[in-house]
Design a protein around this motif. Structure first.
Motif, PDB file in Angstrom:
ATOM      1  N   TRP A  28      14.914 -21.636  96.272  1.00 53.23           N
ATOM      2  CA  TRP A  28      16.273 -21.126  96.082  1.00 53.23           C
ATOM      3  C   TRP A  28      17.077 -21.500  97.319  1.00 53.23           C
ATOM      4  O   TRP A  28      16.610 -21.288  98.442  1.00 53.23           O
ATOM      5  CB  TRP A  28      16.266 -19.608  95.925  1.00 53.23           C
ATOM      6  N   ILE A  29      18.262 -22.049  97.135  1.00 55.56           N
ATOM      7  CA  ILE A  29      19.052 -22.510  98.272  1.00 55.56           C
ATOM      8  C   ILE A  29      20.428 -21.856  98.286  1.00 55.56           C
ATOM      9  O   ILE A  29      20.962 -21.471  97.242  1.00 55.56           O
ATOM     10  CB  ILE A  29      19.201 -24.041  98.287  1.00 55.56           C
ATOM     11  N   GLY A  30      20.997 -21.755  99.492  1.00 55.52           N
ATOM     12  CA  GLY A  30      22.340 -21.214  99.638  1.00 55.52           C
ATOM     13  C   GLY A  30      22.815 -21.359 101.074  1.00 55.52           C
ATOM     14  O   GLY A  30      22.006 -21.434 102.004  1.00 55.52           O
ATOM     15  N   PRO A  31      24.121 -21.407 101.303  1.00 56.41           N
ATOM     16  CA  PRO A  31      24.651 -21.476 102.666  1.00 56.41           C
ATOM     17  C   PRO A  31      24.314 -20.204 103.446  1.00 56.41           C
ATOM     18  O   PRO A  31      24.419 -19.091 102.921  1.00 56.41           O
ATOM     19  CB  PRO A  31      26.163 -21.611 102.461  1.00 56.41           C
ATOM     20  N   VAL A  32      23.928 -20.373 104.705  1.00 58.83           N
ATOM     21  CA  VAL A  32      23.613 -19.238 105.568  1.00 58.83           C
ATOM     22  C   VAL A  32      24.325 -19.410 106.899  1.00 58.83           C
ATOM     23  O   VAL A  32      24.521 -20.530 107.377  1.00 58.83           O
ATOM     24  CB  VAL A  32      22.090 -19.092 105.791  1.00 58.83           C
ATOM     25  N   CYS A  33      24.723 -18.281 107.501  1.00 63.61           N
ATOM     26  CA  CYS A  33      25.449 -18.305 108.761  1.00 63.61           C
ATOM     27  C   CYS A  33      25.285 -16.954 109.436  1.00 63.61           C
ATOM     28  O   CYS A  33      24.683 -16.029 108.872  1.00 63.61           O
ATOM     29  CB  CYS A  33      26.932 -18.606 108.536  1.00 63.61           C
ATOM     30  N   ARG A  34      25.817 -16.811 110.614  1.00 59.28           N
ATOM     31  CA  ARG A  34      25.801 -15.526 111.288  1.00 59.28           C
ATOM     32  C   ARG A  34      26.585 -14.501 110.451  1.00 59.28           C
ATOM     33  O   ARG A  34      27.592 -14.848 109.802  1.00 59.28           O
ATOM     34  CB  ARG A  34      26.449 -15.646 112.658  1.00 59.28           C
ATOM     35  N   PRO A  35      26.142 -13.238 110.413  1.00 59.14           N
ATOM     36  CA  PRO A  35      26.841 -12.234 109.598  1.00 59.14           C
ATOM     37  C   PRO A  35      28.326 -12.129 109.915  1.00 59.14           C
ATOM     38  O   PRO A  35      29.152 -11.945 109.003  1.00 59.14           O
ATOM     39  CB  PRO A  35      26.093 -10.941 109.943  1.00 59.14           C
ATOM     40  N   GLU A  36      28.696 -12.250 111.187  1.00 59.88           N
ATOM     41  CA  GLU A  36      30.113 -12.107 111.548  1.00 59.88           C
ATOM     42  C   GLU A  36      30.956 -13.275 111.045  1.00 59.88           C
ATOM     43  O   GLU A  36      32.189 -13.178 110.981  1.00 59.88           O
ATOM     44  CB  GLU A  36      30.261 -11.967 113.064  1.00 59.88           C
ATOM     45  N   ALA A  37      30.308 -14.393 110.677  1.00 62.94           N
ATOM     46  CA  ALA A  37      31.048 -15.548 110.156  1.00 62.94           C
ATOM     47  C   ALA A  37      31.147 -15.537 108.642  1.00 62.94           C
ATOM     48  O   ALA A  37      31.924 -16.307 108.063  1.00 62.94           O
ATOM     49  CB  ALA A  37      30.390 -16.847 110.623  1.00 62.94           C
ATOM     50  N   ALA A  38      30.372 -14.668 107.987  1.00 56.56           N
ATOM     51  CA  ALA A  38      30.310 -14.691 106.531  1.00 56.56           C
ATOM     52  C   ALA A  38      31.643 -14.321 105.893  1.00 56.56           C
ATOM     53  O   ALA A  38      32.091 -14.962 104.933  1.00 56.56           O
ATOM     54  CB  ALA A  38      29.214 -13.758 106.051  1.00 56.56           C
ATOM     55  N   GLU A  39      32.301 -13.291 106.420  1.00 54.38           N
ATOM     56  CA  GLU A  39      33.567 -12.853 105.831  1.00 54.38           C
ATOM     57  C   GLU A  39      34.628 -13.938 105.957  1.00 54.38           C
ATOM     58  O   GLU A  39      35.379 -14.209 105.010  1.00 54.38           O
ATOM     59  CB  GLU A  39      34.041 -11.566 106.517  1.00 54.38           C
ATOM     60  N   ALA A  40      34.677 -14.584 107.117  1.00 50.77           N
ATOM     61  CA  ALA A  40      35.646 -15.671 107.316  1.00 50.77           C
ATOM     62  C   ALA A  40      35.358 -16.832 106.376  1.00 50.77           C
ATOM     63  O   ALA A  40      36.280 -17.465 105.842  1.00 50.77           O
ATOM     64  CB  ALA A  40      35.615 -16.137 108.769  1.00 50.77           C
ATOM     65  N   LEU A  41      34.064 -17.121 106.150  1.00 55.01           N
ATOM     66  CA  LEU A  41      33.691 -18.207 105.241  1.00 55.01           C
ATOM     67  C   LEU A  41      34.174 -17.916 103.827  1.00 55.01           C
ATOM     68  O   LEU A  41      34.753 -18.787 103.166  1.00 55.01           O
ATOM     69  CB  LEU A  41      32.170 -18.386 105.256  1.00 55.01           C
TER      70      LEU A  41
END
Length: 299
Positions: free
Chosen positions: A167-180
């Protein structure tokens, strides 16, 4: 006891090796004989059976369907003979260390952190680990089993037990998720070992983040570590970022989708014939359940 339908036994080892390798040259190397010796034995077997066993092309040697069936039967018979010989001789190979090859990123980010759990569940099992990917030649490579993503054809004669889907998906720091999610431009992280990761995710979801920049890494685990460090956004398989998500070091704002591939355990013979392989497979199956994303992260 007369067995008139049994082919010449001296032909069976060269034949089985030739089918497995799809090459008389490699079969000869494995058996430490000449190419001509293997070729003669194949001709003798074809003469005894009254049928051709290979389709010979200018650059390929393709076993016929009948040859594949016969080779599988020969391998099963050799496994039985080998097990009986070990029992009679007292040289039980199945009680020593188990050599396991594993995809490098899965090894580093999932398997190694769980070795204490494996040791606790099976205290008598010693596992020697090595990193590797792609097909395995068990006659040549010094491993008993290999944990592999199924992005290549499984070699003839190799046993594969499926374990979990990718299973794949974009991942980032939690604080960047909302901006993404809000459409803010982000740095996309790429890796030479999975260059199509972002293209695959876009194809499966139709998603298209706003791009501020891009950065490449040689190995997949480096791109994932860069995402943990806040460098940008990487496409991460759930199995490889599971622990980071649990610890709150990464977030998956778009969730995960299956990409059509999966992981399996490759062995030279059925795992149930080796107590070490059976123990490892049982433990892997128990842990594989955690490698499918929870409902909240399925997009």
């Amino acid at each position: 006891m007369s067995r008139p339908e049994l082919p010449p036994l001296s032909t069976l080892l060269p034949f089985e090796a030739t089918v497995r390798h799809a090459s008389m040259t490699r079969a000869a190397q494995e058996l430490h004989v000449t190419h001509g010796a293997v070729s003669r034995q194949i001709r003798n077997l074809e003469k005894a059976l009254g049928t051709r066993l290979f389709e010979r092309g200018p650059r390929a040697l393709r076993p016929t369907p009948g040859a594949r069936r016969l080779a599988a039967a020969v391998r099963d018979a050799l496994d039985v003979i080998e097990a009986a010989a070990r029992e009679v001789s007292g040289r039980e190979r199945d009680t020593g260390p188990l050599a396991l090859s594993c995809e490098p990123t899965l090894l580093m980010r999932w398997l190694i952190p769980r070795l204490p759990e494996l040791a606790s569940a099976h205290p008598g099992l010693t596992v020697h680990l090595s990193a590797g990917g792609g097909p395995v030649d068990f006659a040549r490579d010094p491993v008993d089993a290999a944990l592999r993503r199924d992005d290549f054809p499984v070699p003839a004669g190799t046993h594969r037990v499926a374990l979990f889907e990718e299973w794949i998906g974009p991942v980032c720091r939690p604080e960047a998720a909302e901006a993404l999610l809000a459409g803010a431009p982000v740095t996309l992280l790429h890796t030479a070992t999975r260059p199509a990761a972002w293209a695959d995710w876009r194809r499966l979801t139709g998603g298209s983040p706003s791009v501020a920049g891009e950065q490449g890494f040689e190995h997949f685990f480096l791109a994932l570590q860069a995402a943990v460090a806040g460098v940008g956004v990487a496409v991460g398989p759930y199995a490889l970022v599971h622990d980071d998500l649990v610890r709150g070091q990464l977030a998956a704002p778009y969730g995960f989708v299956p990409d059509g591939t999966g992981y399996g355990l490759l062995t030279a013979r059925p795992p149930e014939r080796d107590p070490r392989l059976a123990a490892l497979l049982g433990w892997l199956r128990e842990r594989a359940a955690e490698l499918n994303p929870p409902r909240a992260l399925v997009s």
